[in-house]
Design a protein around this motif. Sequence first.
Motif, mmCIF file in Angstrom:
data_model
loop_
_atom_site.group_PDB
_atom_site.id
_atom_site.type_symbol
_atom_site.label_atom_id
_atom_site.label_comp_id
_atom_site.label_asym_id
_atom_site.label_seq_id
_atom_site.Cartn_x
_atom_site.Cartn_y
_atom_site.Cartn_z
ATOM 1 N N THR A 13 0.839 -1.189 0.000
ATOM 2 C CA THR A 13 0.000 0.000 0.000
ATOM 3 C C THR A 13 0.879 1.247 0.000
ATOM 4 N N GLY A 14 0.284 2.387 -0.323
ATOM 5 C CA GLY A 14 1.028 3.636 -0.330
ATOM 6 C C GLY A 14 1.610 3.967 -1.682
ATOM 7 N N VAL B 181 5.488 -2.124 -6.614
ATOM 8 C CA VAL B 181 5.755 -3.371 -5.891
ATOM 9 C C VAL B 181 4.762 -4.462 -6.294
ATOM 10 N N ASN B 182 3.478 -4.166 -6.191
ATOM 11 C CA ASN B 182 2.466 -5.154 -6.562
ATOM 12 C C ASN B 182 2.523 -5.445 -8.053
ATOM 13 N N SER C 242 7.447 7.738 0.770
ATOM 14 C CA SER C 242 7.937 9.078 1.110
ATOM 15 C C SER C 242 9.312 9.007 1.756
ATOM 16 N N ARG C 243 10.157 8.112 1.209
ATOM 17 C CA ARG C 243 11.545 7.928 1.646
ATOM 18 C C ARG C 243 11.665 7.449 3.088
ATOM 19 N N MET D 40 -8.344 5.176 -5.700
ATOM 20 C CA MET D 40 -8.234 6.261 -4.731
ATOM 21 C C MET D 40 -7.345 7.402 -5.214
ATOM 22 N N PHE D 41 -6.362 7.103 -6.052
ATOM 23 C CA PHE D 41 -5.386 8.113 -6.451
ATOM 24 C C PHE D 41 -5.438 8.328 -7.963
ATOM 25 N N TRP D 42 -5.615 9.597 -8.366
ATOM 26 C CA TRP D 42 -5.677 9.972 -9.772
ATOM 27 C C TRP D 42 -4.748 11.154 -10.022
ATOM 28 N N LYS D 43 -4.275 11.234 -11.258
ATOM 29 C CA LYS D 43 -3.514 12.403 -11.694
ATOM 30 C C LYS D 43 -4.146 12.969 -12.960
ATOM 31 N N THR D 44 -4.167 14.293 -13.043
ATOM 32 C CA THR D 44 -4.817 14.993 -14.145
ATOM 33 C C THR D 44 -3.809 15.882 -14.865
ATOM 34 N N ALA D 45 -3.935 15.954 -16.193
ATOM 35 C CA ALA D 45 -3.040 16.792 -16.993
ATOM 36 C C ALA D 45 -3.226 18.262 -16.619
#
Length: 307
Positions: free
Chosen positions: A52-53, A59-60, A133-134, A253-258
């Motif tokens: 997760t994360g 990884v998966n 996040s390191r 849950m996580f999306w990125k938009t142009a």
Amino acid sequence: LKRADAPGRQPRPHAARARLAMVGEGSPQPWQEAIQAVRGRGLPVLVLSGSTGQSASRVNGVYESRSVTSATAPPSFQNREFPEVWLYLAKDNRWWVSNEKEKERRSSSGWAYSPVVRNSFPTDCSDWGVVNSRRWGTQALKAQLTSADAVEKAAIKAWTLAVLGLRNKPAMVLSGATGLRAHLVNGTYVLPNSTPNGSPPAFQDNEFKDTWLFLARDMRWWVSSRARKDAREPSGWAYSDPVDPGTLPTLCMFWKTARGDGRFEEQPLRVASKTISQIEELRQSAWQRSMRGGGRGGGWPPRPPPP
């Protein structure tokens, strides 16, 4: 997403044990039994899950067996969807998930690592170190050996069940996008009447018929053009994190938009499944609002081609 150096370079409880586990020149190779196990299973496929994360997308995944012909080299597994990602046995006797460069060096650096092992497969490991996040944390990953045929059959079954679940609610309402490209992403996407059995569904924009919400080759949901949908090309105006077979956009849950400058930014997009009657109600409401606002409706401004 950046890789992290081996946790052994930072203070941690098991650093001493990791140093003792290093393999010296002339010592027995701890992966020889693992190689025989790979050969005996006829080049198996390894499915790694449970992460997760931020690192989960790296990884998966499904890893295919590689480098099992030499008795002097440890086996390694290449990610099927992301060929640059590998699962390999490093010099510290830990299984690592990292890139090809680190795999060739057998370095202790990457996104995830197993406990110290000897003569064992990733299937024998439970608690893995995963970087987000390191910072390193422990996650209960699951590694399962199977065959390519079994993976394909499982994917077909998963998508068949997912599509069956869309019978009552075949529409996806995507909202929450902001910025210059928001009008290219937000909208109502409807499942066509004909969807190939066992394949991931694709949803057509209810207003802009050339725009689709579909699963691309990188196992991410994308909003893009029909041409890119037909080619399953990972390119467009918005995309989700990678998903497992059978996972619909409503579970992302996580999306990125142009942003409009060639870059993408993370935004809190929401995807809700709706019935056809609910979609009609939403469309009537939107039409009434557009008439009060000047009559342009949802078709303005026109959509440019995907980047």
